[in-house]
Design a protein around this motif. Structure first.
Motif, short mmCIF file in Angstrom:
data_model
loop_
_atom_site.label_atom_id
_atom_site.label_comp_id
_atom_site.label_asym_id
_atom_site.label_seq_id
_atom_site.Cartn_x
_atom_site.Cartn_y
_atom_site.Cartn_z
N GLY A 416 0.89 -1.20 -0.13
CA GLY A 416 -0.04 -0.05 0.09
C GLY A 416 0.66 1.23 0.07
N ILE A 417 1.90 1.26 0.95
CA ILE A 417 2.80 2.51 0.88
C ILE A 417 3.44 2.59 -0.47
N ALA A 418 3.94 1.47 -1.06
CA ALA A 418 4.37 1.56 -2.47
C ALA A 418 3.33 2.26 -3.58
N HIS A 419 2.23 1.86 -3.54
CA HIS A 419 1.05 2.19 -4.36
C HIS A 419 1.04 3.73 -4.19
N VAL A 420 0.82 4.23 -2.96
CA VAL A 420 0.56 5.61 -2.79
C VAL A 420 2.01 6.48 -3.16
N LEU A 421 3.15 5.82 -2.96
CA LEU A 421 4.35 6.43 -3.51
C LEU A 421 4.45 6.60 -4.91
N ARG A 422 3.73 5.52 -5.77
CA ARG A 422 3.93 5.59 -7.09
C ARG A 422 2.60 6.63 -7.67
N SER A 423 1.65 6.50 -6.81
CA SER A 423 0.42 7.58 -7.40
C SER A 423 1.03 9.23 -7.13
N VAL A 424 2.03 9.31 -6.06
CA VAL A 424 2.39 10.77 -5.96
C VAL A 424 3.81 11.03 -6.57
N SER A 425 4.48 9.99 -7.00
CA SER A 425 5.68 10.64 -7.68
C SER A 425 6.08 9.61 -8.97
N GLY A 426 5.44 8.50 -9.36
CA GLY A 426 5.56 7.76 -10.46
C GLY A 426 6.60 6.53 -10.19
N LEU A 427 7.14 6.88 -9.00
CA LEU A 427 8.19 5.52 -8.93
C LEU A 427 7.70 4.41 -8.26
N PHE A 428 7.96 3.09 -8.52
CA PHE A 428 7.38 1.74 -7.95
C PHE A 428 8.58 1.01 -7.59
N PRO A 429 9.26 1.26 -6.36
CA PRO A 429 10.52 0.49 -6.10
C PRO A 429 10.23 -0.95 -5.84
N PRO A 430 11.47 -1.76 -6.08
CA PRO A 430 11.62 -3.14 -5.97
C PRO A 430 11.06 -3.66 -4.52
N PRO A 431 10.49 -4.94 -4.34
CA PRO A 431 9.83 -5.09 -3.06
C PRO A 431 10.82 -5.01 -1.82
N ASP A 432 12.05 -5.35 -1.92
CA ASP A 432 12.85 -5.15 -0.82
C ASP A 432 13.16 -3.65 -0.19
N LEU A 433 13.16 -2.80 -1.34
CA LEU A 433 13.28 -1.43 -1.03
C LEU A 433 11.85 -1.04 -0.58
N GLN A 434 10.80 -1.28 -1.13
CA GLN A 434 9.34 -1.13 -0.41
C GLN A 434 9.40 -1.52 1.09
N GLY A 534 5.99 14.97 -14.56
CA GLY A 534 5.43 15.11 -15.89
C GLY A 534 6.45 14.94 -17.13
N ARG A 535 7.46 14.14 -16.75
CA ARG A 535 8.41 13.82 -17.64
C ARG A 535 8.73 12.35 -17.64
N THR A 536 9.13 11.78 -18.87
CA THR A 536 9.48 10.23 -18.85
C THR A 536 11.12 10.13 -18.48
N VAL A 537 11.39 9.31 -17.43
CA VAL A 537 12.69 9.22 -17.03
C VAL A 537 13.03 7.81 -16.79
N GLN A 538 14.34 7.45 -16.98
CA GLN A 538 14.91 6.16 -16.35
C GLN A 538 15.03 6.19 -14.92
N ALA A 539 14.43 5.50 -14.20
CA ALA A 539 14.55 5.15 -12.65
C ALA A 539 15.42 3.96 -12.40
N CYS A 540 16.42 4.22 -11.47
CA CYS A 540 17.24 3.19 -11.24
C CYS A 540 17.34 2.95 -9.68
N TYR A 541 17.23 1.65 -9.23
CA TYR A 541 17.21 1.31 -7.90
C TYR A 541 18.64 0.65 -7.60
N ALA A 542 19.32 0.98 -6.59
CA ALA A 542 20.53 0.13 -5.94
C ALA A 542 20.36 -0.36 -4.70
N GLU A 543 20.85 -1.52 -4.76
CA GLU A 543 21.57 -1.97 -3.20
C GLU A 543 22.88 -2.10 -2.99
#
Length: 600
Positions: A416-434, A534-543
């Motif tokens: 749920g937290i990831a869903h809200v984050l995506r709704s407000v930012s456009g980002l949807f992190p991997p499960p472990d980052l979530q 409002g713009r299309t970007v490459q998002a990267c997540y790193a551990e």
């Protein structure tokens, strides 16, 4: 309150013989013996019920009675201005028959009907209904109010139940039949063929059913009901005293027993004293009714009239067109609240603030996955079916945004937290980052309550992105050999390095080693295309890991090489946060919450 123990003893009364061991409840001691089923709730249908085998496949004629029955239930009845606002709302929504008042009850009600007529405010395809008791002066005043109205129904109402006959009217059956006949003839005579008629045997559910049929047949005979000029017979649960199944039995009995049935519009007027007004209305429609009177959002005397919003949207949720436009339901609710002075409960079906909101983590996970599944296109020529767990209708169909479907408090999970984050930012992190972010959020939510979406995004940026004037890319220049020269500010310190387009993560690791001496291991990276600001970007997540400690980072850029490079740097910065006394993840979330407008 007493409770029985494992031996099934104690409590308020003696053990009840014949009950299973797990049923430990005892007689309450309350005086239930003083109550009995009212009137004649049981009906013998002869050949049996047919209504349980039916389905509602089309909308009935909906008739809002907010301006009469609902109005008389208000502490402060509506002014003519507020009544007009409600009337205009109903017309816009598509109601074609609207009860507008009780003209004989007050000068305000009389004047309101006259305003509608004199200002020509009634559309040609809308019929108004006016209510009158069976009293000569009231009938005359009521019909006088309709002068100049093109299409109207005069609604005559007489209480027929034994309790009303004996205590209120003090008439026996024959005397009441005579009163009804005289009043019906007066309505007909004074109307001079200009209007249609409606009759309600008030307290129908407490009236002997054979007498109710006799009264209704008397009235339709006087008014000469025909398919071309039908009479409305409105059967009110004036006080709901029986179960909805009994109500349906009574409706089916009348439906079968009426004379001139093809000249009758059989109507329901359920109240909600037992909390089953909606169920009674739906079963009554199965039993033969064609019309329903009620109030928007269920206002009315005592526990209210049946809610027309709930009834209509129940049909909608089953694929039946309600024939009323609810696509701006929040606006309708605001108008009703303003005009009646009554708030709609936040859990009111369909219209309440919280009915499309989930706080529970398991619910949020199911809703998020359902919403994701909705993104798949429909088969060619088919309408995409709405199938989202816990959400029976698409909020967007009612003009309600998706951003309130999932809200974050201490009961929320990572999904749920990831869903809200995506709704407000456009980002949807991997499960472990979530999971890492959710742990910080939940600590704060348990102590401080709901976490608004902007706070989540602010905290996520501060925890996992290189964000702010002290941590940013100042220049990113492509060289002739395809590599990049990166000029950055990290922790306020200017840094320059070269980044290989084939291995940007290694460039980040080498930069960290030069700057801090730390041996960083990049455990994994993940990339996605996202819409951010409002713009299309490459998002990267790193551990990354340093020894036995791990940290996550995120970066967004129009350049995938840059996003990988920055995500590794951001992950190391996140890992160092606590050792640098910058505070835990929960501290960051709490600080963001305290900066949020309206929070102290």
């Amino acid at each position: 309150m007493g409770t029985g123990d494992a031996g099934n003893t104690g409590g308020h009364g003696a053990t009840v013989a014949g009950r299973p061991f797990w049923q430990r409840q005892r007689p309450s001691g309350m005086p239930h013996q003083k109550y009995r089923p009212s009137g004649d709730p049981g009906v013998r249908l002869g050949v049996g019920r047919s209504w349980p085998d039916r389905e509602i496949t089309e909308a009935p004629l909906w008739v809002p009675v907010d301006l009469r029955d609902g109005n008389q239930a208000l502490v402060e009845p509506m002014t003519p201005e507020r009544k007009l606002q409600m009337f205009e709302l109903m017309v816009r929504m598509g109601y074609k028959e609207i009860e507008v008042g009780y003209p004989a009850a007050s000068e305000l009600d009389f004047r309101f009907v006259r305003v509608l007529a004199e200002r020509d405010l009634i559309p040609d395809d809308v019929t108004i209904v006016v209510f009158t008791p069976a009293r000569e002066d009231a009938i005359e005043r009521t019909i006088d109010s309709l002068e100049g109205v093109r299409s109207a129904v005069v609604h005559l109402c007489v209480a027929t139940a034994p309790l009303w006959r004996e205590i209120v009217l003090r008439r026996d059956r024959e005397e009441l039949l005579e009163l009804i006949a005289v009043s019906a003839r007066q309505v007909e005579k004074q109307s001079q063929g200009r209007y249609r008629f409606q009759f309600s045997p008030e307290a129908f559910t407490s009236t002997e059913v054979d007498f109710a049929v006799e009264v209704c047949n008397l009235v339709t005979g006087i008014w000469e009901a025909t398919p071309e000029r039908p009479v409305v017979l409105n059967l009110p649960a004036t006080v709901e005293t029986t179960g909805p199944h009994h109500f349906a039995d009574r409706i089916e009995y009348v439906h079968r027993a009426l004379d001139r049935r093809d000249g009758v519009i059989l109507s329901l007027h359920p109240h909600n004293d037992r909390g089953t007004g909606v169920a009674a209305a739906e079963l009554g429609l199965l039993a033969g009714a064609q019309r329903v009177e009620g109030c928007l959002f269920g206002n009315g005397e005592r526990t209210g009239n049946v809610c027309l919003v709930t009834l209509a949207l129940n049909l909608f949720s089953r694929g039946v067109d309600p024939m009323i436009d609810f696509s701006e339901l929040d606006h309708a609710r605001r108008v009703v609240e303003e005009c009646t002075g009554l708030p709609v409960h936040p859990r009111h079906p369909y219209g309440g603030d919280l009915v499309f909101t989930a706080f529970s983590g398991t619910h949020q996970d199911a809703i998020r996955k359902g919403l994701d599944a909705q993104l798949a296109p429909a088969e060619p020529g088919q309408v995409k079916r709405w199938q989202v767990p816990y959400v029976p209708v698409d909020p967007a169909d009612l003009g309600r945004p998706y951003d309130r479907l999932i809200r974050v408090n201490s009961q929320s999970g990572k999904s749920g937290i990831a869903h809200v984050l995506r709704s407000v930012s456009g980002l949807f992190p991997p499960p472990d980052l979530q999971r890492d972010f959710a742990a910080a959020v939940q600590v704060v939510a348990e102590a401080h309550g709901e976490i608004p979406p902007p706070v989540l995004w602010t905290a996520f940026r501060e925890l996992y992105l290189l964000d702010g004037p002290d941590n940013r890319v100042e220049e990113w220049v492509a060289g002739d050999d395809g590599s990049y020269e990166a000029r950055l500010r990290l922790g306020g310190v200017p840094v320059t390095t070269r980044v290989s387009p084939t291995d940007p993560a290694t460039a980040a690791v080498e930069l960290i080693a030069r700057a801090t001496g730390a041996a960083v291991l990049v455990r994994r990276t993940a990339q996605q295309v996202a819409e951010v600001a409002g713009r299309t970007v490459q998002a990267c997540y790193a551990e990354v890991a340093v020894g036995d400690r791990t940290g996550w980072g995120c970066a967004t850029s129009g350049d995938s090489v840059q996003s990988i490079f920055l995500a590794v740097l951001a992950a190391h910065r996140s890992l160092r946060r606590e050792t640098d006394a910058a505070g835990s993840g929960a501290d960051v979330v709490l600080a963001a919450l305290r900066r949020h407008p309206g929070r102290s």
